[in-house]
Design an enzyme around this catalytic site. Structure first.
Site, PDB file in Angstrom:
ATOM      1  CE1 TYR A 125      -4.156  -1.776   5.834  1.00 26.12           C
ATOM      2  CE2 TYR A 125      -3.080   0.239   5.095  1.00 26.12           C
ATOM      3  CZ  TYR A 125      -3.694  -0.961   4.809  1.00 26.12           C
ATOM      4  OH  TYR A 125      -3.849  -1.356   3.495  1.00 26.12           O
ATOM      5  CD  GLU A 177      -2.478   5.011   4.484  1.00 24.92           C
ATOM      6  OE1 GLU A 177      -2.165   5.257   5.655  1.00 24.92           O
ATOM      7  OE2 GLU A 177      -3.057   5.826   3.751  1.00 24.92           O
ATOM      8  CE  LYS A 191      -2.168  -4.358   3.999  1.00 26.96           C
ATOM      9  NZ  LYS A 191      -2.437  -5.419   3.004  1.00 26.96           N
ATOM     10  CB  THR A 248      -0.917   0.008   1.245  1.00 28.66           C
ATOM     11  OG1 THR A 248      -1.462   1.318   1.431  1.00 28.66           O
ATOM     12  CG2 THR A 248      -0.163  -0.361   2.513  1.00 28.66           C
TER      13      THR A 248
HETATM   14  P1  NAP Z   1     -11.526  -4.987   1.832  1.00 25.66           P
HETATM   15  O1  NAP Z   1     -12.658  -4.694   0.917  1.00 25.66           O
HETATM   16  O2  NAP Z   1     -11.555  -4.481   3.222  1.00 25.66           O
HETATM   17  O3  NAP Z   1     -11.337  -6.574   1.860  1.00 25.66           O
HETATM   18  C1  NAP Z   1     -10.514  -7.203   2.800  1.00 25.66           C
HETATM   19  C2  NAP Z   1     -10.678  -8.689   2.695  1.00 25.66           C
HETATM   20  O4  NAP Z   1      -9.860  -9.313   3.696  1.00 25.66           O
HETATM   21  C3  NAP Z   1     -12.120  -9.184   2.957  1.00 25.66           C
HETATM   22  O5  NAP Z   1     -12.387 -10.255   2.101  1.00 25.66           O
HETATM   23  C4  NAP Z   1     -12.043  -9.666   4.405  1.00 25.66           C
HETATM   24  O6  NAP Z   1     -12.964 -10.665   4.709  1.00 25.66           O
HETATM   25  C5  NAP Z   1     -10.639 -10.250   4.417  1.00 25.66           C
HETATM   26  N1  NAP Z   1     -10.121 -10.444   5.768  1.00 25.66           N
HETATM   27  C6  NAP Z   1     -10.049  -9.536   6.767  1.00 25.66           C
HETATM   28  N2  NAP Z   1      -9.505 -10.097   7.872  1.00 25.66           N
HETATM   29  C7  NAP Z   1      -9.221 -11.383   7.555  1.00 25.66           C
HETATM   30  C8  NAP Z   1      -8.664 -12.476   8.266  1.00 25.66           C
HETATM   31  N3  NAP Z   1      -8.312 -12.367   9.541  1.00 25.66           N
HETATM   32  N4  NAP Z   1      -8.516 -13.652   7.632  1.00 25.66           N
HETATM   33  C9  NAP Z   1      -8.923 -13.803   6.338  1.00 25.66           C
HETATM   34  N5  NAP Z   1      -9.473 -12.812   5.620  1.00 25.66           N
HETATM   35  C10 NAP Z   1      -9.616 -11.613   6.220  1.00 25.66           C
HETATM   36  O7  NAP Z   1     -10.144  -4.460   1.190  1.00 25.66           O
HETATM   37  P2  NAP Z   1      -9.790  -4.098  -0.328  1.00 25.66           P
HETATM   38  O8  NAP Z   1     -10.031  -2.655  -0.545  1.00 25.66           O
HETATM   39  O9  NAP Z   1     -10.376  -5.105  -1.223  1.00 25.66           O
HETATM   40  O10 NAP Z   1      -8.199  -4.271  -0.287  1.00 25.66           O
HETATM   41  C11 NAP Z   1      -7.582  -5.524  -0.561  1.00 25.66           C
HETATM   42  C12 NAP Z   1      -6.162  -5.513  -0.023  1.00 25.66           C
HETATM   43  O11 NAP Z   1      -5.427  -4.452  -0.629  1.00 25.66           O
HETATM   44  C13 NAP Z   1      -6.045  -5.292   1.476  1.00 25.66           C
HETATM   45  O12 NAP Z   1      -4.933  -6.044   1.914  1.00 25.66           O
HETATM   46  C14 NAP Z   1      -5.749  -3.805   1.606  1.00 25.66           C
HETATM   47  O13 NAP Z   1      -5.045  -3.548   2.793  1.00 25.66           O
HETATM   48  C15 NAP Z   1      -4.893  -3.596   0.370  1.00 25.66           C
HETATM   49  N6  NAP Z   1      -4.933  -2.255  -0.222  1.00 25.66           N
HETATM   50  C16 NAP Z   1      -6.109  -1.688  -0.562  1.00 25.66           C
HETATM   51  C17 NAP Z   1      -6.112  -0.455  -1.184  1.00 25.66           C
HETATM   52  C18 NAP Z   1      -7.394   0.214  -1.586  1.00 25.66           C
HETATM   53  O14 NAP Z   1      -7.360   1.433  -1.847  1.00 25.66           O
HETATM   54  N7  NAP Z   1      -8.496  -0.507  -1.691  1.00 25.66           N
HETATM   55  C19 NAP Z   1      -4.894   0.196  -1.463  1.00 25.66           C
HETATM   56  C20 NAP Z   1      -3.710  -0.441  -1.117  1.00 25.66           C
HETATM   57  C21 NAP Z   1      -3.734  -1.676  -0.515  1.00 25.66           C
HETATM   58  P3  NAP Z   1     -14.430 -10.327   5.343  1.00 25.66           P
HETATM   59  O15 NAP Z   1     -15.292  -9.990   4.153  1.00 25.66           O
HETATM   60  O16 NAP Z   1     -14.788 -11.593   6.007  1.00 25.66           O
HETATM   61  O17 NAP Z   1     -14.243  -9.175   6.272  1.00 25.66           O
HETATM   62  N1  GDD Z   2     -12.690   6.924   6.215  1.00 27.81           N
HETATM   63  C1  GDD Z   2     -12.820   8.256   6.290  1.00 27.81           C
HETATM   64  N2  GDD Z   2     -13.993   8.769   6.793  1.00 27.81           N
HETATM   65  N3  GDD Z   2     -11.807   9.053   5.897  1.00 27.81           N
HETATM   66  C2  GDD Z   2     -11.985  10.383   5.953  1.00 27.81           C
HETATM   67  C3  GDD Z   2     -13.169  10.959   6.421  1.00 27.81           C
HETATM   68  C4  GDD Z   2     -14.211  10.111   6.874  1.00 27.81           C
HETATM   69  O1  GDD Z   2     -15.274  10.539   7.324  1.00 27.81           O
HETATM   70  N4  GDD Z   2     -13.040  12.308   6.338  1.00 27.81           N
HETATM   71  C5  GDD Z   2     -11.842  12.566   5.839  1.00 27.81           C
HETATM   72  N5  GDD Z   2     -11.178  11.410   5.604  1.00 27.81           N
HETATM   73  C6  GDD Z   2      -9.795  11.302   5.104  1.00 27.81           C
HETATM   74  C7  GDD Z   2      -8.904  10.399   5.950  1.00 27.81           C
HETATM   75  O2  GDD Z   2      -8.416  11.112   7.098  1.00 27.81           O
HETATM   76  C8  GDD Z   2      -7.813  10.076   4.941  1.00 27.81           C
HETATM   77  O3  GDD Z   2      -6.824  11.095   4.956  1.00 27.81           O
HETATM   78  C9  GDD Z   2      -8.540  10.077   3.598  1.00 27.81           C
HETATM   79  O4  GDD Z   2      -9.817  10.711   3.826  1.00 27.81           O
HETATM   80  C10 GDD Z   2      -8.786   8.693   3.004  1.00 27.81           C
HETATM   81  O5  GDD Z   2      -9.355   7.863   3.998  1.00 27.81           O
HETATM   82  P1  GDD Z   2      -9.943   6.402   3.649  1.00 27.81           P
HETATM   83  O6  GDD Z   2     -10.925   6.493   2.549  1.00 27.81           O
HETATM   84  O7  GDD Z   2     -10.382   5.794   4.933  1.00 27.81           O
HETATM   85  O8  GDD Z   2      -8.691   5.624   3.038  1.00 27.81           O
HETATM   86  P2  GDD Z   2      -7.159   5.539   3.488  1.00 27.81           P
HETATM   87  O9  GDD Z   2      -6.385   6.333   2.490  1.00 27.81           O
HETATM   88  O10 GDD Z   2      -6.981   5.860   4.904  1.00 27.81           O
HETATM   89  O11 GDD Z   2      -6.854   3.989   3.298  1.00 27.81           O
HETATM   90  C11 GDD Z   2      -7.233   3.305   2.091  1.00 27.81           C
HETATM   91  O12 GDD Z   2      -6.215   3.435   1.120  1.00 27.81           O
HETATM   92  C12 GDD Z   2      -4.958   2.831   1.482  1.00 27.81           C
HETATM   93  C13 GDD Z   2      -3.988   3.089   0.325  1.00 27.81           C
HETATM   94  O13 GDD Z   2      -3.421   4.347   0.463  1.00 27.81           O
HETATM   95  C14 GDD Z   2      -7.486   1.847   2.471  1.00 27.81           C
HETATM   96  O14 GDD Z   2      -8.056   1.190   1.370  1.00 27.81           O
HETATM   97  C15 GDD Z   2      -6.193   1.132   2.850  1.00 27.81           C
HETATM   98  O15 GDD Z   2      -6.445  -0.272   2.993  1.00 27.81           O
HETATM   99  C16 GDD Z   2      -5.164   1.350   1.718  1.00 27.81           C
HETATM  100  O16 GDD Z   2      -3.945   0.735   2.050  1.00 27.81           O
END
Ligand code: NAP
Ligand code: GDD
Length: 362
Positions: free
Chosen positions: A151, A129, A155, A127
């Site tokens: 987090y 992050e 990671k 990520t």
């Molecule tokens: P998500 O929608 O939150 O999905 C997370 C998945 O992990 C769900 O299927 C969840 O299962 C499963 N999980 C959570 N805890 C677990 C455990 N203890 N054992 C087995 N499975 C578990 O996340 P996503 O947005 O698809 O992201 C996928 C991956 O990419 C994550 O690793 C996230 O950190 C990473 N990532 C995401 C982003 C982004 O912007 N989306 C960016 C960078 C990296 P349940 O449905 O049962 O909860």
């Molecule tokens: N969730 C949330 N809720 N975020 C908010 C809000 C709110 O009401 N208001 C402002 N934010 C700001 C957060 O402080 C953060 O700076 C930004 O919006 C994005 O927040 P999220 O959408 O929660 O995502 P994230 O960037 O913290 O994390 C996501 O992206 C990462 C990659 O950079 C997740 O998908 C992580 O799993 C992933 O690694």
């Protein structure tokens, strides 16, 4: 036919990736967790597909991981499972470390102990992050890491242990350093989806106000469907390497709100600063968005902006396939349709089975 195992298949990315791999002819296995109510809405439409199989496994439970890896003997593993919410990681830091850090080690060890280290390729969901309190803008594969939440620290372990197994055991394992990617399937507490759902509900008279945290936070937001393609491409390269995946464009939470509300017919203007800032409907003068300190984080990452040059050059991937404006439109259109069928006092989720059956929700 190749066999893939996706941990976290019920998540946003897992569901899109499963669809992509099925299209490519893979035998696709996914891990799920037991919960008292089985909401598997993101994969409901592919359950029953003859090449799609589900297994119970938890990243906190080595034996379950060993069991599924030894049974499936995958050619490729996509380790997407994680506690993926940054704010939640401040409340559950130990759980986050166990799943997002040690969980990665469990997957790598399962592959090694099952004798698959020379045949199984592993993708780790890393990520942006990791760049956290950023040390340069935009961020690329050489930018120093400065993780800034429990987090991100977990990671970071995942990233380094993958690199270690690559070098120590010659395993084909690599990390995609993905910047934020969103979609109509995004979890409802991430900021983009929270905004598009609220915009849809406010436009349809089902919600009065939206409370957010830091409106000035900057993100590089892409479309999840485009990003899962990169996960696959990363594992098809001759040499295992890590890649930054991003659009190369940056926008604020405030801009995301403006566009989402415009898409549902509401023009916003802003008044006040920081915690006093408000988003006001230009047409009616009503305050629709307010800031609540509940959504502030103890440490917040505020300046993510990725440089996808390497992915473009080596993977031949187009980072601008879906523009920012198109992404927001996809999400607001989907939420307008979902909210339209919500019954008073019930959520879309409550009626999911019925809506899926009628094809109202996909
Ligand atoms: P998500 O929608 O939150 O999905 C997370 C998945 O992990 C769900 O299927 C969840 O299962 C499963 N999980 C959570 N805890 C677990 C455990 N203890 N054992 C087995 N499975 C578990 O996340 P996503 O947005 O698809 O992201 C996928 C991956 O990419 C994550 O690793 C996230 O950190 C990473 N990532 C995401 C982003 C982004 O912007 N989306 C960016 C960078 C990296 P349940 O449905 O049962 O909860
Ligand atoms: N969730 C949330 N809720 N975020 C908010 C809000 C709110 O009401 N208001 C402002 N934010 C700001 C957060 O402080 C953060 O700076 C930004 O919006 C994005 O927040 P999220 O959408 O929660 O995502 P994230 O960037 O913290 O994390 C996501 O992206 C990462 C990659 O950079 C997740 O998908 C992580 O799993 C992933 O690694």
């Amino acid at each position: 036919m190749k066999t893939a195992l996706i941990t976290g298949v019920t998540g946003q990315d897992g569901s899109f990736l499963a669809e992509l791999l099925l299209e490519k002819g893979y035998d696709v296995h996914g891990t799920i967790r037991r919960s008292s109510v089985d909401y598997r809405e993101r994969i409901a439409h592919i359950e029953g597909h003859p090449r799609f199989h589900l297994h119970y496994a938890d990243l906190g439970d080595s034996m379950s991981i060993m069991q599924v890896v030894s049974q499936v003997r995958p050619d490729e593993i996509y380790n997407l499972a994680a506690q993926s919410h940054v704010q939640v990681s401040f409340d559950s830091p130990e759980f986050t470390a166990d799943i997002d850090a040690t969980g990665v080690l469990r997957v790598l060890e399962a592959v090694r102990l099952c004798g698959l280290k020379d045949t199984c390729r592993i993708y780790q969901a890393s990520t942006s992050e990791l760049y956290g309190k950023v040390e340069e803008v935009p961020q690329n594969e050489n930018t120093p890491f400065h993780p800034y939440s429990p987090y991100a620290v977990a990671k970071q372990y995942g990233f380094w242990i993958v690199k270690e197994y690559r070098e120590a055991y010659g395993m084909y394992c690599c990390s995609g350093i993905l910047f934020n990617h969103e979609s109509e399937r995004r979890g409802e507490t991430f900021v983009t989806r929270k905004i598009t759902l609220a915009a849809a509900r406010i436009a349809q008279g089902k919600q009065d106000k939206l409370y957010l945290g830091n409106l000035s936070s900057l993100r590089d937001w892409g479309y999840a469907k485009d990003y899962v393609e990169c996960m696959w491409l990363i594992l098809q390269q001759p040499v295992a390497e890590d890649y930054v995946i991003a659009t190369g464009e940056q926008h604020s939470v405030r801009e995301f709100c403006e566009l989402a509300f415009r898409n549902v017919g509401i023009e916003l203007r802003w008044e006040g600063e920081e915690a006093e800032e408000k988003g006001i409907d230009v047409a009616t003068g009503k305050v629709l968005i307010e800031v609540s300190p509940d959504f502030y984080r103890p440490t917040d990452v505020v300046n993510l902006w990725g440089d996808p040059t390497k992915a473009r050059a080596k993977l031949g991937w187009n980072p601008q396939k879906t523009s920012f404006a198109e992404l927001v439109k996809i999400m607001t259109d989907a939420d307008m349709a979902k909210v339209a069928v919500e019954r008073a006092g019930e959520s879309v989720r409550t009626n999911l089975a019925e809506y899926l059956e009628k094809g109202i929700v996909k």
